[in-house]
Design a protein around this motif. Sequence first.
Motif, PDB file in Angstrom:
ATOM      1  N   TYR A 170      -5.906   1.878   6.648  1.00 12.30           N
ATOM      2  CA  TYR A 170      -4.672   2.403   6.059  1.00 12.30           C
ATOM      3  C   TYR A 170      -4.345   1.633   4.692  1.00 12.30           C
ATOM      4  O   TYR A 170      -3.882   2.346   3.695  1.00 12.30           O
ATOM      5  CB  TYR A 170      -3.735   2.180   7.283  1.00 12.30           C
ATOM      6  N   TYR A 171      -4.442   0.335   4.739  1.00 15.45           N
ATOM      7  CA  TYR A 171      -4.093  -0.455   3.440  1.00 15.45           C
ATOM      8  C   TYR A 171      -5.031  -0.008   2.211  1.00 15.45           C
ATOM      9  O   TYR A 171      -4.587   0.146   1.235  1.00 15.45           O
ATOM     10  CB  TYR A 171      -3.950  -1.821   3.698  1.00 15.45           C
ATOM     11  N   LYS A 190      -3.856   3.067   1.143  1.00 13.10           N
ATOM     12  CA  LYS A 190      -2.371   2.972   0.548  1.00 13.10           C
ATOM     13  C   LYS A 190      -2.541   2.413  -0.815  1.00 13.10           C
ATOM     14  O   LYS A 190      -1.906   2.889  -1.565  1.00 13.10           O
ATOM     15  CB  LYS A 190      -1.449   2.017   1.269  1.00 13.10           C
TER      16      LYS A 190
END
Lengths: 213, 377
Positions: free
Chosen positions: A202-203, A206
């Motif tokens: 996810y990061y 992101k």
Amino acid sequence: MVTTDTVPAAGEAARAVLLVEDDPALSAYLASSLRDAGYAVQTAHDRPQAIKVLAAPHAPALMLLDLGLPPHPSTMTEGLALLDDALRLAPGSKVIVLTGQDEEAAAFQAVRRGAFDFLVKPVALSTIYAALRRAELFARQDSLLSQGGEARLQLTARLHDGPKEAAANAEEQLLRRVLAATGYNVAETGRRLGLAREHVYYYLNKYGIQRPQ
Amino acid sequence: MASNALSSLALVIVVTGLVLLVTGVMLSRRARRYRRRMQALLKLGSQNHEPLAIPAAAWPVLHEAGWRHLSLDGSWFGQPVHIELGVASTTAAPRPSSDPENTNLMQGEITSGNDVRLALKMTHSASRGGTRLLAEQLAQVFVLLLETGLRARTEALSVALAERARLTLYLQHDMRNLAQWVSWVCSDFAEGADAPALLAAARRLQENAPLAQERAYRLIAALGNRPMSDSAREIDLRLAIAKAAHLAGIELNLSGQAHAWIARGLLSRALDNLFSNLAPNWRDVTAVKPTLHLRSIAATPEAPAMAEIEFFSPWPEPGGRIEAGKLFEPFASGRPGGLGLGLYQARKSLREAGGELSAEPGETGLSFLLRMPASTP
């Protein structure tokens, strides 16, 4: 033309220096002096060459960077862009900036982007060595902190962007640093940060982080 | 009888008046046409045409004015030029005449140093008369336009070359870097506490002095002061190429051997310009080191001995291909932001030394050939 001494092992990274200087006469002389002083030196004459070294495993922890680099040696553009690249690819590296250009503007830009030190040409060899020793000391301490599960981050935040933006910057820098330390191993990064793999992905998504080619 | 004479006189007056009227109208129309053509020509001057594009842009106006054929032949910054407009028909062919003013042909030469030499020939349908006179005025304005375009180009070139020397000297910090190098050498020796330290400093100096010496030579050349001893001499091309490549930050393979008889300054200016121009292509496009082939060509009864360097360089990516005819033209660059002076200066230096630089464009890149006088045993 990238020249490389024996590639340092992970534990010796603090004695390894990447010297980025476009003037071959200066580069060769300083590299020779550094080798005599016991440093493992890799040299690069421009940004693409330096990025290759920085993207390799066990990139040097210390970097001497001349800001005026081709194809625009009369400006700081390439040098500052390389400073950004260096801190993105090897976030723990200590970059000592060398410049013969507009001192004040160069110092401001270099410090703002996270340079460890700033030296103005002409600079004495003894001054370069003093800066390297200090950077080496900090790199070692950072390495010890890392072994103890800690990381010292350096942020430049715009005040009017507020604490949320600063926190995001810190988050990104922390992630980049651990990713670089684990060779972009997602599982190991997750383990060190106490995150599930999905969260690491996810990061990565992101912040648009990709494994260096 | 008297009335007949009076009516004849009236008729003569009327006819004369009509003739004058018709002539006046015709002259007025011709003047308007002339003014319109002149304005159209002058307008070209403010349209920033490439100098060599001016003939084609002006041709419709010149053709209207009676010019039937125009040719421009010669050399434009090292490139052959042949421009031909209109048809050299038999009726409009130059008619030789003992009177130089009584001919269909108008010719002249447009030059600028050794860089530009163009022969202009224009053929008019008439060899004399009012139409020809007015057409000649237009042709002279056309020649002035060409000369102005050329002067603007050569003046810009002089300014750019001076600016480039200034950039090299001051903005690229060559002087400051050399001073930095000297200060490091001095401090190494001044602070050498014992024999081993002094020995290490001496070794370092020995290893790095040739590069610093080259840098110093280039600074002297950039200052415009060619060293007193810079006359032609025997130069080992392998060594000269290796030094220039090192200064440009590139690695090359060399095959063969050749010795040139050339001034060091001219050779280094040619190699520096060539290598700094091509280095980005070699770094970015090729994964392997380029190979330079060196050879000596023996003297013949017709030609002296020459030394040659031949190599291939890929086109830059993407879309950096430059039109072959413009390769050596100043301000024509294949790279964004490029000054377009490198290849021009490289060729100029070699020509000054009695040599030549040529390039043959191919599908994947350019084949360069450098020729210069060879040293004779």
